[in-house]
Structure formats: C-alpha cells, structure tokens
Write a protein that holds these residues in place. Structure first.
Motif, PDB file in Angstrom:
ATOM      1  N   UNK A 206      96.459  -2.004  51.670  1.00  0.00           N
ATOM      2  CA  UNK A 206      95.839  -1.431  50.537  1.00  0.00           C
ATOM      3  C   UNK A 206      96.263  -1.957  49.284  1.00  0.00           C
ATOM      4  N   UNK A 207      97.237  -2.252  49.376  1.00  0.00           N
ATOM      5  CA  UNK A 207      98.102  -2.499  47.976  1.00  0.00           C
ATOM      6  C   UNK A 207      97.513  -3.968  47.751  1.00  0.00           C
ATOM      7  N   UNK A 208      97.423  -4.732  49.018  1.00  0.00           N
ATOM      8  CA  UNK A 208      96.854  -6.224  48.807  1.00  0.00           C
ATOM      9  C   UNK A 208      95.413  -6.543  48.313  1.00  0.00           C
ATOM     10  N   UNK A 235      97.417   4.349  46.418  1.00  0.00           N
ATOM     11  CA  UNK A 235      96.848   2.871  46.926  1.00  0.00           C
ATOM     12  C   UNK A 235      95.495   2.892  46.960  1.00  0.00           C
ATOM     13  N   UNK A 236      95.094   4.029  47.543  1.00  0.00           N
ATOM     14  CA  UNK A 236      93.706   4.160  47.868  1.00  0.00           C
ATOM     15  C   UNK A 236      92.609   4.249  46.595  1.00  0.00           C
ATOM     16  N   UNK A 237      93.449   5.226  45.857  1.00  0.00           N
ATOM     17  CA  UNK A 237      92.596   5.401  44.649  1.00  0.00           C
ATOM     18  C   UNK A 237      92.628   3.889  43.635  1.00  0.00           C
ATOM     19  N   UNK A 238      93.330   3.152  43.447  1.00  0.00           N
ATOM     20  CA  UNK A 238      93.425   2.029  42.948  1.00  0.00           C
ATOM     21  C   UNK A 238      92.792   0.906  43.504  1.00  0.00           C
ATOM     22  N   UNK A 239      92.255   0.903  44.729  1.00  0.00           N
ATOM     23  CA  UNK A 239      91.643   0.116  45.516  1.00  0.00           C
ATOM     24  C   UNK A 239      89.952   0.416  45.736  1.00  0.00           C
ATOM     25  N   UNK A 240      89.928   1.771  45.347  1.00  0.00           N
ATOM     26  CA  UNK A 240      88.375   2.170  45.562  1.00  0.00           C
ATOM     27  C   UNK A 240      87.622   1.753  44.155  1.00  0.00           C
ATOM     28  N   UNK A 241      86.439   1.370  44.439  1.00  0.00           N
ATOM     29  CA  UNK A 241      85.367   1.341  43.394  1.00  0.00           C
ATOM     30  C   UNK A 241      85.070   2.737  42.955  1.00  0.00           C
ATOM     31  N   UNK A 242      84.237   2.814  41.642  1.00  0.00           N
ATOM     32  CA  UNK A 242      84.150   4.180  40.984  1.00  0.00           C
ATOM     33  C   UNK A 242      83.502   5.093  42.008  1.00  0.00           C
ATOM     34  N   UNK A 243      82.489   4.413  42.749  1.00  0.00           N
ATOM     35  CA  UNK A 243      81.821   5.454  43.783  1.00  0.00           C
ATOM     36  C   UNK A 243      82.156   5.305  45.031  1.00  0.00           C
ATOM     37  N   UNK A 244      83.412   4.622  45.321  1.00  0.00           N
ATOM     38  CA  UNK A 244      83.926   4.410  46.571  1.00  0.00           C
ATOM     39  C   UNK A 244      84.358   5.691  47.458  1.00  0.00           C
TER      40      UNK A 244
END
Length: 308
Positions: A206-208, A235-244
C-alpha cells in the motif's frame, strides 16, 4: 552430528520418527506421553526446533505454562524469523505482547504449505463466503455513495489464490494482488485475472502505491492476520482517490480492542475499527456483523466493512 542454527528435521531418522510418535500421542489426547518423549528428544537434539515447538504445545495442553513458555522461547531463539509461530503461542500464554506476535515468516510458511488444498478447505470445510459478502457490501456502499460499481485501479490485499479476484475482476479494470505466500500467488496467477501479483507484505504494498492511486482496496479474510490495523488504515487513506473505497472483512469479539483468538487469528471489536478509521481520516460507509466462515460447524463472529 552437525546442526544448522534452525531445522524442522533433526537430521536423524530415529529422532524424526520420535517426533511423529509424539505428534500421534498429542492427537490422541495423551499430552503427558507426548511431553515425556519430546523431553528426551530435545535432550538428544537441542537444535530440533520442531520438537521444541510440539513440546510447547504438549506442555500447554497440560496447563504447564512455565514449561510451555520455555519451549516456545527455545523455538524463537533457534529461528528468529519465527516460521513456526512460537511468538503467537507465547502471546496466548501471556508471555509476550499480542501485537507483533505474528511473523511474516509464519504466515508465508502457513500458506505455502496450504496452497494446494486452500480453496477446497475454505469452501467445503469452513463454509467460507468472504468474497461474496464483501462484494455485496461493496455494491451497497457504492450505491450509498452514489457511485457506479466500477473501478479503474484496484489492489487485493492478501489475495491468496484469488478467490476474491474471481468476483471483483469483473468490476475492476486493472486489479493487482499482493500476498506473502509465493505458492498462493502461483495459484492466483493461473486465473489470469490480475494485471500484477507481488510477493510481499500488505502494508508495504500500500505504501508503494502513488498517492491517490487506487479506486478500490480489498482485503477478504486477510486482516485477521494483522494485530495493529492503524498503519494499514493510514496507508489506505493516502492511497485512495477521493471517491475510492476500502472494503474488508474481519473477525470480531464482544470486548474492547483487539484479541488473539485460540485459532491464532486476531479479532477486532467494531468500536475499535470505527475509532481507527476516524483516526486515519476514513469515513465508515458500512460496518455490519457478518460471519465469513464456520469452525467446527459454528459461525465465527465477523464484520464486513467499507471505508471511504
């Protein structure tokens, strides 16, 4: 006899047969005979990690906490990577913290050995229905968010043999997967559903991911092997798009926080999941009680969750 620092076999067929006999004693409920035979075995082969491990199990069955702790600590000293999972048993005995007790080497070894019979065991013996519950929950969460059930970039955390991928590939344009077990990934690759499969840890994968690089993150029956969900949520919060969306299943319990169950899987309370999501800046779109599997014919308490 020369020994490596860590070995599952003693190198001596006689001692290896003793281990088989001891295992049979324990399976028959005779922990005392098992422990007696193994005490002799480890005296003859002090580097025989598998014998120390079974000795720990036998002593635990006899309620010999100190003796079991000693045996499992010997295992961990012989194998710092802890492929056998001695740390989990020490945590169950109260001799080590539950957080950090489950090693990557243990998970990798467990599922590499399990890969060939994994799907059959889950579906037929454990009545596993995690992917179906997760897919249905994701459909409702997407509808609640007013978005279509279609995603461009997805990541399947702890993808295993691809049981979730079979369902979710239909709504994800490019689905990647990560798992600690190369043997499981080999099975997943055979499905031809994933654009990329990676052997590694979920958090590192996820961090990658580039910031806001994913529309969907999945974890079907994978987070029960994680004690501390906070880093993964961040890590999920950072990786997700706004509507992810981040959809996952968990095992749960009626108490507070996280516990290590006797099945050596972690269970997280619903309130704990909500608090971690809030701390990570994730909205709870859906959080419901749902059992993904049975053990000995009894439904295992669980949660299905979608965060945004």
């Amino acid at each position: 006899m020369a020994h490596s620092a860590f070995t599952l076999l003693s190198g001596d067929p006689v001692l290896d047969r003793r281990l088989d006999w001891a295992r049979a004693f324990l399976a028959e409920g005779d922990a005392s005979a098992c422990a007696e035979l193994l005490a002799e075995t480890v005296a003859d082969a002090p580097h025989f990690a598998a014998a120390w491990f079974l000795l720990g199990e036998a002593r635990a069955a006899m309620a010999d906490r100190a003796g079991a702790t000693e045996a499992f600590e010997r295992v961990r000293a012989l194998d710092p990577d802890d492929a056998l999972g001695a740390g989990l048993h020490l945590a169950r005995l109260g001799a080590a913290p539950a957080e950090g007790a489950m090693s990557a080497a243990y998970v990798r070894t467990l599922f590499d050995q399990y890969a060939d019979r994994f799907d059959t065991a889950l579906r037929d013996k454990l009545a596993y229905r995690g992917p179906e519950l997760l897919f249905e929950a994701l459909a409702r969460a997407a509808a609640a968010r007013g978005r279509t059930l279609a995603f461009a970039e997805g990541l399947d955390l702890g993808c295993g043999t691809g049981l979730a991928g079979v369902l979710f590939a239909a709504v994800v344009e490019r689905l990647a997967g990560v798992d600690l077990s190369p043997a499981m990934l080999e099975k997943a690759a055979g499905l031809g559903l994933y654009v990329r499969l990676e052997a590694g840890e979920m958090g590192a994968a996820l961090e990658a991911v580039p910031e806001a690089g994913l529309d969907l993150i999945l974890a079907a029956d994978a987070l029960c092997y994680v004690a501390d969900l906070a880093p993964l949520f961040h890590a999920a919060r950072r990786a997700l798009k706004a509507d992810g969306l981040f959809a996952f299943t968990l095992e749960t319990h009626d108490g507070d926080g996280v516990i290590l169950r006797d099945t050596l899987r972690y269970a997280h309370s619903a309130a704990h999941v909500r608090a971690l999501a809030q701390a990570a800046g994730l909205a709870v779109v859906l959080l419901e009680a749902a059992s993904t599997r049975a053990e000995k014919g009894v439904a295992v308490p669980g949660l299905v969750c979608v965060l945004g």
